[in-house]
Design a protein around this motif. Structure first.
Motif, PDB file in Angstrom:
ATOM      1  N   SER A  43     -33.857 -13.804  29.027  1.00 53.17           N
ATOM      2  CA  SER A  43     -34.869 -12.922  29.594  1.00 53.17           C
ATOM      3  C   SER A  43     -35.535 -13.580  30.806  1.00 53.17           C
ATOM      4  O   SER A  43     -35.441 -14.792  30.992  1.00 53.17           O
ATOM      5  CB  SER A  43     -35.913 -12.576  28.530  1.00 53.17           C
ATOM      6  OG  SER A  43     -36.595 -13.750  28.106  1.00 53.17           O
ATOM      7  N   PRO A  44     -36.210 -12.802  31.640  1.00 50.80           N
ATOM      8  CA  PRO A  44     -36.877 -13.378  32.818  1.00 50.80           C
ATOM      9  C   PRO A  44     -38.038 -14.297  32.430  1.00 50.80           C
ATOM     10  O   PRO A  44     -38.783 -14.013  31.494  1.00 50.80           O
ATOM     11  CB  PRO A  44     -37.394 -12.144  33.565  1.00 50.80           C
ATOM     12  CG  PRO A  44     -36.554 -11.004  33.069  1.00 50.80           C
ATOM     13  CD  PRO A  44     -36.258 -11.329  31.641  1.00 50.80           C
ATOM     14  N   ARG A 103     -33.173  -6.463  42.401  1.00 46.85           N
ATOM     15  CA  ARG A 103     -31.983  -6.670  41.584  1.00 46.85           C
ATOM     16  C   ARG A 103     -31.675  -8.131  41.360  1.00 46.85           C
ATOM     17  O   ARG A 103     -30.830  -8.482  40.545  1.00 46.85           O
ATOM     18  CB  ARG A 103     -30.785  -5.973  42.245  1.00 46.85           C
ATOM     19  CG  ARG A 103     -30.937  -4.476  42.319  1.00 46.85           C
ATOM     20  CD  ARG A 103     -29.777  -3.842  43.059  1.00 46.85           C
ATOM     21  NE  ARG A 103     -28.511  -4.075  42.361  1.00 46.85           N
ATOM     22  CZ  ARG A 103     -27.352  -3.614  42.807  1.00 46.85           C
ATOM     23  NH1 ARG A 103     -27.294  -2.925  43.928  1.00 46.85           N
ATOM     24  NH2 ARG A 103     -26.247  -3.861  42.130  1.00 46.85           N
TER      25      ARG A 103
ATOM     26  N   TYR B  35     -39.302  -2.672  29.031  1.00 43.46           N
ATOM     27  CA  TYR B  35     -38.361  -2.522  30.129  1.00 43.46           C
ATOM     28  C   TYR B  35     -36.946  -2.449  29.554  1.00 43.46           C
ATOM     29  O   TYR B  35     -36.678  -2.897  28.448  1.00 43.46           O
ATOM     30  CB  TYR B  35     -38.418  -3.731  31.081  1.00 43.46           C
ATOM     31  CG  TYR B  35     -39.696  -3.902  31.855  1.00 43.46           C
ATOM     32  CD1 TYR B  35     -40.784  -4.582  31.307  1.00 43.46           C
ATOM     33  CD2 TYR B  35     -39.822  -3.397  33.143  1.00 43.46           C
ATOM     34  CE1 TYR B  35     -41.955  -4.763  32.033  1.00 43.46           C
ATOM     35  CE2 TYR B  35     -40.987  -3.577  33.877  1.00 43.46           C
ATOM     36  CZ  TYR B  35     -42.048  -4.263  33.310  1.00 43.46           C
ATOM     37  OH  TYR B  35     -43.207  -4.434  34.038  1.00 43.46           O
ATOM     38  N   GLN B  37     -32.932  -3.461  30.871  1.00 42.42           N
ATOM     39  CA  GLN B  37     -32.191  -4.134  31.929  1.00 42.42           C
ATOM     40  C   GLN B  37     -30.696  -4.065  31.648  1.00 42.42           C
ATOM     41  O   GLN B  37     -30.257  -4.387  30.534  1.00 42.42           O
ATOM     42  CB  GLN B  37     -32.615  -5.607  32.063  1.00 42.42           C
ATOM     43  CG  GLN B  37     -31.977  -6.315  33.261  1.00 42.42           C
ATOM     44  CD  GLN B  37     -32.440  -7.743  33.409  1.00 42.42           C
ATOM     45  OE1 GLN B  37     -32.847  -8.395  32.456  1.00 42.42           O
ATOM     46  NE2 GLN B  37     -32.399  -8.265  34.649  1.00 42.42           N
ATOM     47  N   GLY B  40     -26.643  -6.874  36.262  1.00 39.98           N
ATOM     48  CA  GLY B  40     -26.714  -6.813  37.720  1.00 39.98           C
ATOM     49  C   GLY B  40     -27.918  -6.075  38.262  1.00 39.98           C
ATOM     50  O   GLY B  40     -28.045  -5.909  39.482  1.00 39.98           O
ATOM     51  N   GLN B  41     -28.788  -5.622  37.369  1.00 40.94           N
ATOM     52  CA  GLN B  41     -29.987  -4.890  37.790  1.00 40.94           C
ATOM     53  C   GLN B  41     -31.238  -5.649  37.378  1.00 40.94           C
ATOM     54  O   GLN B  41     -31.220  -6.460  36.449  1.00 40.94           O
ATOM     55  CB  GLN B  41     -30.010  -3.506  37.150  1.00 40.94           C
ATOM     56  CG  GLN B  41     -28.785  -2.661  37.449  1.00 40.94           C
ATOM     57  CD  GLN B  41     -28.681  -2.298  38.910  1.00 40.94           C
ATOM     58  OE1 GLN B  41     -29.671  -1.977  39.559  1.00 40.94           O
ATOM     59  NE2 GLN B  41     -27.468  -2.376  39.457  1.00 40.94           N
ATOM     60  N   PRO B  43     -35.146  -5.557  35.767  1.00 41.93           N
ATOM     61  CA  PRO B  43     -35.754  -4.783  34.681  1.00 41.93           C
ATOM     62  C   PRO B  43     -36.282  -3.445  35.194  1.00 41.93           C
ATOM     63  O   PRO B  43     -36.899  -3.376  36.259  1.00 41.93           O
ATOM     64  CB  PRO B  43     -36.887  -5.689  34.201  1.00 41.93           C
ATOM     65  CG  PRO B  43     -36.453  -7.071  34.578  1.00 41.93           C
ATOM     66  CD  PRO B  43     -35.719  -6.896  35.865  1.00 41.93           C
ATOM     67  N   MET B  89     -30.164  -4.491  27.657  1.00 43.96           N
ATOM     68  CA  MET B  89     -31.138  -5.421  27.094  1.00 43.96           C
ATOM     69  C   MET B  89     -32.499  -4.740  27.166  1.00 43.96           C
ATOM     70  O   MET B  89     -32.912  -4.283  28.242  1.00 43.96           O
ATOM     71  CB  MET B  89     -31.162  -6.718  27.908  1.00 43.96           C
ATOM     72  CG  MET B  89     -32.254  -7.678  27.492  1.00 43.96           C
ATOM     73  SD  MET B  89     -31.831  -8.631  26.036  1.00 43.96           S
ATOM     74  CE  MET B  89     -31.004 -10.022  26.841  1.00 43.96           C
ATOM     75  N   LEU B  91     -36.379  -5.264  26.984  1.00 41.94           N
ATOM     76  CA  LEU B  91     -37.321  -6.356  27.165  1.00 41.94           C
ATOM     77  C   LEU B  91     -38.744  -5.888  26.926  1.00 41.94           C
ATOM     78  O   LEU B  91     -39.126  -4.789  27.332  1.00 41.94           O
ATOM     79  CB  LEU B  91     -37.227  -6.902  28.596  1.00 41.94           C
ATOM     80  CG  LEU B  91     -35.897  -7.544  28.988  1.00 41.94           C
ATOM     81  CD1 LEU B  91     -35.791  -7.654  30.504  1.00 41.94           C
ATOM     82  CD2 LEU B  91     -35.767  -8.923  28.347  1.00 41.94           C
ATOM     83  N   PHE B 104     -42.371 -12.304  29.474  1.00 39.99           N
ATOM     84  CA  PHE B 104     -41.349 -11.576  28.748  1.00 39.99           C
ATOM     85  C   PHE B 104     -40.982 -12.260  27.430  1.00 39.99           C
ATOM     86  O   PHE B 104     -41.011 -13.486  27.310  1.00 39.99           O
ATOM     87  CB  PHE B 104     -40.077 -11.455  29.587  1.00 39.99           C
ATOM     88  CG  PHE B 104     -40.168 -10.410  30.666  1.00 39.99           C
ATOM     89  CD1 PHE B 104     -40.681 -10.723  31.911  1.00 39.99           C
ATOM     90  CD2 PHE B 104     -39.753  -9.108  30.421  1.00 39.99           C
ATOM     91  CE1 PHE B 104     -40.774  -9.767  32.902  1.00 39.99           C
ATOM     92  CE2 PHE B 104     -39.840  -8.131  31.411  1.00 39.99           C
ATOM     93  CZ  PHE B 104     -40.354  -8.471  32.658  1.00 39.99           C
ATOM     94  N   GLY B 105     -40.604 -11.425  26.481  1.00 39.39           N
ATOM     95  CA  GLY B 105     -39.985 -11.907  25.265  1.00 39.39           C
ATOM     96  C   GLY B 105     -38.505 -12.162  25.490  1.00 39.39           C
ATOM     97  O   GLY B 105     -38.001 -11.938  26.592  1.00 39.39           O
ATOM     98  N   PRO B 106     -37.800 -12.590  24.446  1.00 40.02           N
ATOM     99  CA  PRO B 106     -36.382 -12.925  24.594  1.00 40.02           C
ATOM    100  C   PRO B 106     -35.471 -11.710  24.734  1.00 40.02           C
ATOM    101  O   PRO B 106     -34.314 -11.849  25.128  1.00 40.02           O
ATOM    102  CB  PRO B 106     -36.060 -13.686  23.307  1.00 40.02           C
ATOM    103  CG  PRO B 106     -37.049 -13.168  22.331  1.00 40.02           C
ATOM    104  CD  PRO B 106     -38.302 -12.897  23.100  1.00 40.02           C
ATOM    105  N   GLY B 107     -35.988 -10.529  24.419  1.00 44.41           N
ATOM    106  CA  GLY B 107     -35.190  -9.310  24.556  1.00 44.41           C
ATOM    107  C   GLY B 107     -34.400  -8.957  23.308  1.00 44.41           C
ATOM    108  O   GLY B 107     -34.138  -9.806  22.436  1.00 44.41           O
ATOM    109  N   ARG B 109     -30.775  -7.137  22.605  1.00 37.84           N
ATOM    110  CA  ARG B 109     -29.556  -6.619  23.237  1.00 37.84           C
ATOM    111  C   ARG B 109     -28.967  -5.523  22.350  1.00 37.84           C
ATOM    112  O   ARG B 109     -28.595  -5.785  21.200  1.00 37.84           O
ATOM    113  CB  ARG B 109     -28.543  -7.721  23.465  1.00 37.84           C
ATOM    114  CG  ARG B 109     -27.283  -7.236  24.198  1.00 37.84           C
ATOM    115  CD  ARG B 109     -26.404  -8.360  24.692  1.00 37.84           C
ATOM    116  NE  ARG B 109     -27.060  -9.207  25.668  1.00 37.84           N
ATOM    117  CZ  ARG B 109     -27.243  -8.865  26.943  1.00 37.84           C
ATOM    118  NH1 ARG B 109     -26.824  -7.715  27.399  1.00 37.84           N
ATOM    119  NH2 ARG B 109     -27.833  -9.726  27.772  1.00 37.84           N
TER     120      ARG B 109
END
Lengths: 111, 113
Positions: A43-44, A103, B35, B37, B40-41, B43, B89, B91, B104-107, B109
């Motif tokens: 994650s970011p 992106r 969010y 994600q 390639g994009q 969030p 993903m 988020l 952010f959290g870890p997400g 998937r």
């Protein structure tokens, strides 16, 4: 529609060099600017934020903001292979808590 | 300080099933964001809560998506009748009342087969 543009890369730099990542935005009313690092499959992670024109430094990272030209950049000094990741630029307009993300730019630091 | 946590970390489901994700924000963060994600994009914003109130929802969010934050602490995101295009993903992020920085959290998937 608010747009945040980043070159997708990859940007390849040798270890020890300065990596320069750029981001442009369309909304002149934008007030907050963020840089996130995102490793593949993760994650970011927030690494820098800047709200005023000029430079902000934190360790090896420097964020530069130029509101008149509507761009924000991130400089990474003494780049390390561990800096290899995608760097996301996010921009928040006035009156909203929601940033718009670019992106991302892929950075590769090779030994 | 405990960061944002999300559960489950991975979810594989069949098309047409319902799924629910949970997010626990950083303690004392009153704002919570969801969010999505894809590869390639960046969030993409889905929805946002301040305390228990859902204040903003993306126009891109179909009526199959719903989110709650009943006590102003954790939040859930439910997707009904999942479609393959929902694979992404998901988020969660949170921020403190006096700041705009989001963590952010870890997400989670999600894979829809």
């Amino acid at each position: 529609q608010k747009e945040v543009e980043q070159n997708s890369g990859p940007l390849s730099v040798p270890e020890g060099a300065i990596a320069s990542l750029n981001c442009t935005y369309s909304d002149r009313g934008s007030q907050s600017f963020f840089w996130y690092r995102q490793y593949s499959g993760k994650s970011p992670e927030l690494i820098m934020f800047i709200y005023s024109n000029g430079d902000k430094e934190d360790g090896r990272f420097t964020a530069q903001l130029n509101k008149a030209s509507q761009y924000v950049s991130l400089l990474i000094r003494d780049s390390q292979p561990s800096d290899s990741a995608t760097y996301l630029c996010a921009v928040r307009g006035g009156g909203s808590y929601i940033p718009t993300f670019g992106r991302g730019t892929s950075l590769i630091v090779h030994p | 300080d405990t960061g944002v946590s999300q559960n489950p970390r991975h979810k594989i489901t069949k098309r047409g099933q319902n799924v629910t994700f949970r997010c626990d924000p950083i303690s004392e963060h009153n704002r919570l964001y969801w969010y999505r994600q894809t590869l390639g994009q960046g969030p993409e914003f889905l929805t946002y809560f301040q305390n228990e109130a859902q204040l903003e929802k993306s126009r891109l969010l179909s009526d199959r998506f719903s989110a709650e934050r009943p006590k102003g602490s954790f939040s859930t995101l439910e997707i009904q009748r999942t479609e393959q295009g929902d694979s992404a993903m998901y988020l969660c992020a949170s921020s403190h009342g006096t700041g705009y920085e989001q963590y952010f959290g870890p997400g989670t998937r999600l894979t829809v087969t």
